[in-house]
Scaffold this active site. Structure first.
Site, short mmCIF file in Angstrom:
data_model
loop_
_atom_site.label_atom_id
_atom_site.label_comp_id
_atom_site.label_asym_id
_atom_site.label_seq_id
_atom_site.Cartn_x
_atom_site.Cartn_y
_atom_site.Cartn_z
N PRO A 109 12.49 -17.79 -31.70
CA PRO A 109 12.95 -17.27 -30.40
C PRO A 109 14.04 -16.21 -30.51
O PRO A 109 14.65 -15.85 -29.49
CB PRO A 109 13.49 -18.54 -29.73
N GLU A 110 14.32 -15.70 -31.70
CA GLU A 110 15.42 -14.75 -31.88
C GLU A 110 15.33 -13.56 -30.94
O GLU A 110 16.35 -13.05 -30.46
CB GLU A 110 15.46 -14.24 -33.34
#
Length: 233
Positions: A109-110
């Site tokens: 999810p960066e």
């Protein structure tokens, strides 16, 4: 969290185990409700405030850990329960095999924070197809274990009721394989990524000879031939 002390502790443990002849398999587990929920964001913010050189040094430490995992002579297995997200998913992906709890969740999810899962990209590029890896790191979605298995991020899924026993059984089975053959196989498989086709074939021939000279191979071949020939009169 996958913070500096954790990275250093993992690197030290792997380094210390590289010459342990009794070691057959390394199992990486998470303590608590998750395998690893990712990087320590407070630590990341503190490091970033110190400037690019500090950030580069921190990134290289994680990169060095991934390289050590890839070059370690023994197979490294991740047993994932709960969440394996961002850097935590990167740690699992860097392992040679991933065993998943049926309820586990994976993801990078960066991008949702304006960040990039940069340190694991070289490994993802080899484990997944290009388009699959692109979707995974640009959408930043969490995916269930079944989807992680489908795309090749996970090797096996074990049910909730038998997860611990199934992991133990798998690891014991892997550990029962001839250690030198596993070592040569792992080394050659990953080395192939850095070689062209003719060079890969030549390197395969060299490892073929190495394998033939091991005691395990000689004993295995002789045992097979005795079984095939049957009892002698």
């Amino acid at each position: 969290a996958l913070n500096g002390p954790m990275v250093e502790a993992l690197d030290a443990a792997l380094r210390a185990s590289e010459t342990d002849e009794d070691l057959r398999v390394i199992l990486v587990r998470g303590e608590g409700p998750d395998f690893c929920a990712g990087a320590d964001l407070e630590e990341l913010e503190t490091t970033t405030s110190k400037g690019p050189e500090a950030s580069l040094a921190e990134a290289r430490r994680l990169g060095a850990l991934f390289i050590r995992m890839r070059r370690h002579p023994r197979p490294i297995v991740a047993a994932v329960h709960g969440r394996a997200l961002a850097g935590g998913c990167g740690l699992a992906t860097a392992c040679d095999l991933v065993l998943s709890h049926e309820d586990a969740q994976f993801g990078y999810p960066e991008v949702r924070l304006g960040f990039v899962p940069a340190m694991v990209m070289a490994i993802l590029r080899q484990k997944l197809t290009e388009s699959t890896a692109f979707e995974l790191v640009t959408m930043g979605d969490r995916i269930p274990a079944t989807e992680a298995l489908r795309i090749g991020l996970v090797n096996r899924i074990f049910p909730r009721a038998s997860f611990e026993l199934s992991v133990e059984g798998f690891v014991r089975d892997l550990a029962s394989r001839p250690g030198e053959a596993i070592k040569l196989t792992k080394g050659l498989l990953y080395e192939m990524a850095e070689l062209g086709f003719p060079e890969g074939i030549e390197r395969g021939a060299q490892v073929n000879v190495q394998a033939r000279e091991t005691e395990d191979c000689r004993a295995g071949v002789q045992a097979f031939l005795r079984k095939r020939r049957g009892p002698t009169s």
